[in-house]
Design a protein around this motif. Structure first.
Motif, PDB file in Angstrom:
ATOM      1  N   LEU A 118      -9.748  -1.507  -4.251  1.00  0.00           N
ATOM      2  CA  LEU A 118      -9.306  -2.838  -3.850  1.00  0.00           C
ATOM      3  C   LEU A 118      -8.422  -3.417  -4.944  1.00  0.00           C
ATOM      4  CD1 LEU A 118      -9.515  -5.354  -1.977  1.00  0.00           C
ATOM      5  CD2 LEU A 118     -11.529  -6.014  -3.328  1.00  0.00           C
ATOM      6  N   VAL A 119      -7.237  -3.858  -4.553  1.00  0.00           N
ATOM      7  CA  VAL A 119      -6.327  -4.551  -5.461  1.00  0.00           C
ATOM      8  C   VAL A 119      -6.182  -5.970  -4.925  1.00  0.00           C
ATOM      9  CG1 VAL A 119      -4.015  -4.610  -6.464  1.00  0.00           C
ATOM     10  CG2 VAL A 119      -5.085  -2.404  -5.921  1.00  0.00           C
ATOM     11  N   LEU A 120      -6.475  -6.950  -5.767  1.00  0.00           N
ATOM     12  CA  LEU A 120      -6.392  -8.357  -5.368  1.00  0.00           C
ATOM     13  C   LEU A 120      -5.411  -9.102  -6.260  1.00  0.00           C
ATOM     14  CD1 LEU A 120     -10.043  -9.566  -4.691  1.00  0.00           C
ATOM     15  CD2 LEU A 120      -8.145  -9.542  -3.090  1.00  0.00           C
ATOM     16  N   LYS A 168      -6.829  -0.841  -0.411  1.00  0.00           N
ATOM     17  CA  LYS A 168      -6.549  -2.128   0.226  1.00  0.00           C
ATOM     18  C   LYS A 168      -5.906  -3.008  -0.830  1.00  0.00           C
ATOM     19  CE  LYS A 168      -7.932  -1.874   4.472  1.00  0.00           C
ATOM     20  NZ  LYS A 168      -6.908  -1.600   5.457  1.00  0.00           N
ATOM     21  N   VAL A 169      -4.788  -3.619  -0.465  1.00  0.00           N
ATOM     22  CA  VAL A 169      -4.073  -4.517  -1.362  1.00  0.00           C
ATOM     23  C   VAL A 169      -3.976  -5.864  -0.663  1.00  0.00           C
ATOM     24  CG1 VAL A 169      -1.951  -4.918  -2.658  1.00  0.00           C
ATOM     25  CG2 VAL A 169      -2.741  -2.569  -2.274  1.00  0.00           C
ATOM     26  N   TYR A 170      -4.621  -6.858  -1.248  1.00  0.00           N
ATOM     27  CA  TYR A 170      -4.654  -8.201  -0.679  1.00  0.00           C
ATOM     28  C   TYR A 170      -4.316  -9.217  -1.763  1.00  0.00           C
ATOM     29  CZ  TYR A 170      -7.574  -6.277   3.150  1.00  0.00           C
ATOM     30  OH  TYR A 170      -8.072  -5.561   4.199  1.00  0.00           O
ATOM     31  N   GLU A 176       0.828  -1.212   0.000  1.00  0.00           N
ATOM     32  CA  GLU A 176       0.000   0.000   0.000  1.00  0.00           C
ATOM     33  C   GLU A 176       0.859   1.258   0.000  1.00  0.00           C
ATOM     34  OE1 GLU A 176      -3.184   0.024   2.886  1.00  0.00           O
ATOM     35  OE2 GLU A 176      -3.844  -1.962   2.252  1.00  0.00           O
ATOM     36  N   GLY A 177       1.946   1.243   0.743  1.00  0.00           N
ATOM     37  CA  GLY A 177       2.842   2.396   0.758  1.00  0.00           C
ATOM     38  C   GLY A 177       3.456   2.652  -0.609  1.00  0.00           C
ATOM     39  N   TRP A 178       3.901   1.587  -1.267  1.00  0.00           N
ATOM     40  CA  TRP A 178       4.459   1.732  -2.610  1.00  0.00           C
ATOM     41  C   TRP A 178       3.409   2.294  -3.557  1.00  0.00           C
ATOM     42  CZ3 TRP A 178       3.222  -0.317  -7.389  1.00  0.00           C
ATOM     43  CH2 TRP A 178       4.160  -0.107  -8.404  1.00  0.00           C
TER      44      TRP A 178
END
Length: 180
Positions: free
Chosen positions: A140-142, A75-77, A29-31
């Motif tokens: 949302l990134v999955l 959100k990156v999951y 998420e920081g990147w």
């Protein structure tokens, strides 16, 4: 061009490095916030990441005052290997699993309020509490997986808004939900 269109165009531009960073625990998420800032701050005066809207205590992942004032959460999951509590703060996520594969599970505002103690749904709830005059987006990134676990199935099925934009490549999918 709308904010979701701009954001999805950015994901298309950074797809290759994003696919690499998805495997770097603890910094995704920081990147991604850095990529948002690098891409959007030259174009939009006042574009910020980790910004406290109106000097509040809560920091939001993305903010821009113009052309349409906007706040977004990221959100990156992955679709495997995440604790169920990342979805709503609870271990039991059976309520979010689709009965039929590849179908969506819609949540009402009341369900989000009742279930969103932490994680993804808490971010959605926080966005809903902001003024209606703002454009509010949940991004949302999955990371894709051949054999998603229950968390991956539930997260990919969850629908928190009737207004969504999608983009995907071989490695991941992006879903932007406009929160009203």
């Amino acid at each position: 061009m709308s904010w979701p269109d701009h954001i999805l165009a950015l994901f298309a531009e950074i797809a290759r490095p994003m696919a690499v960073v998805l495997n770097a625990d603890g910094c995704r998420e920081g990147w991604l916030q850095g990529e948002f800032y690098r891409h959007f701050s030259p174009q939009y005066d006042g574009f910020r990441v980790n910004y406290s809207y109106r000097s509040g205590r809560v920091k939001h992942d993305v903010y821009c005052p113009s052309p349409n004032e906007m706040v977004a959460e990221l959100k990156v999951y992955g679709m495997r290997g995440y604790f169920n509590k990342n979805l709503c703060g609870q271990g039991n996520i059976k309520r979010f699993l689709p009965e039929v594969t590849a179908t969506r599970v819609s949540l009402t505002e009341q369900e989000i309020d009742d279930l969103g103690a932490s994680g993804y749904l808490a971010d959605v709830r926080r966005l809903r509490q902001l003024p209606d005059s703002l454009k509010r987006y949940m991004i949302l990134v999955l990371q894709k997986a051949d054999d998603p676990d229950d968390f991956g199935k539930a997260t990919s099925a969850l629908q928190v808004s009737a207004e969504e934009w999608h983009w995907e490549c071989n490695d991941f999918l992006v879903r932007i939900s406009q929160i009203k």
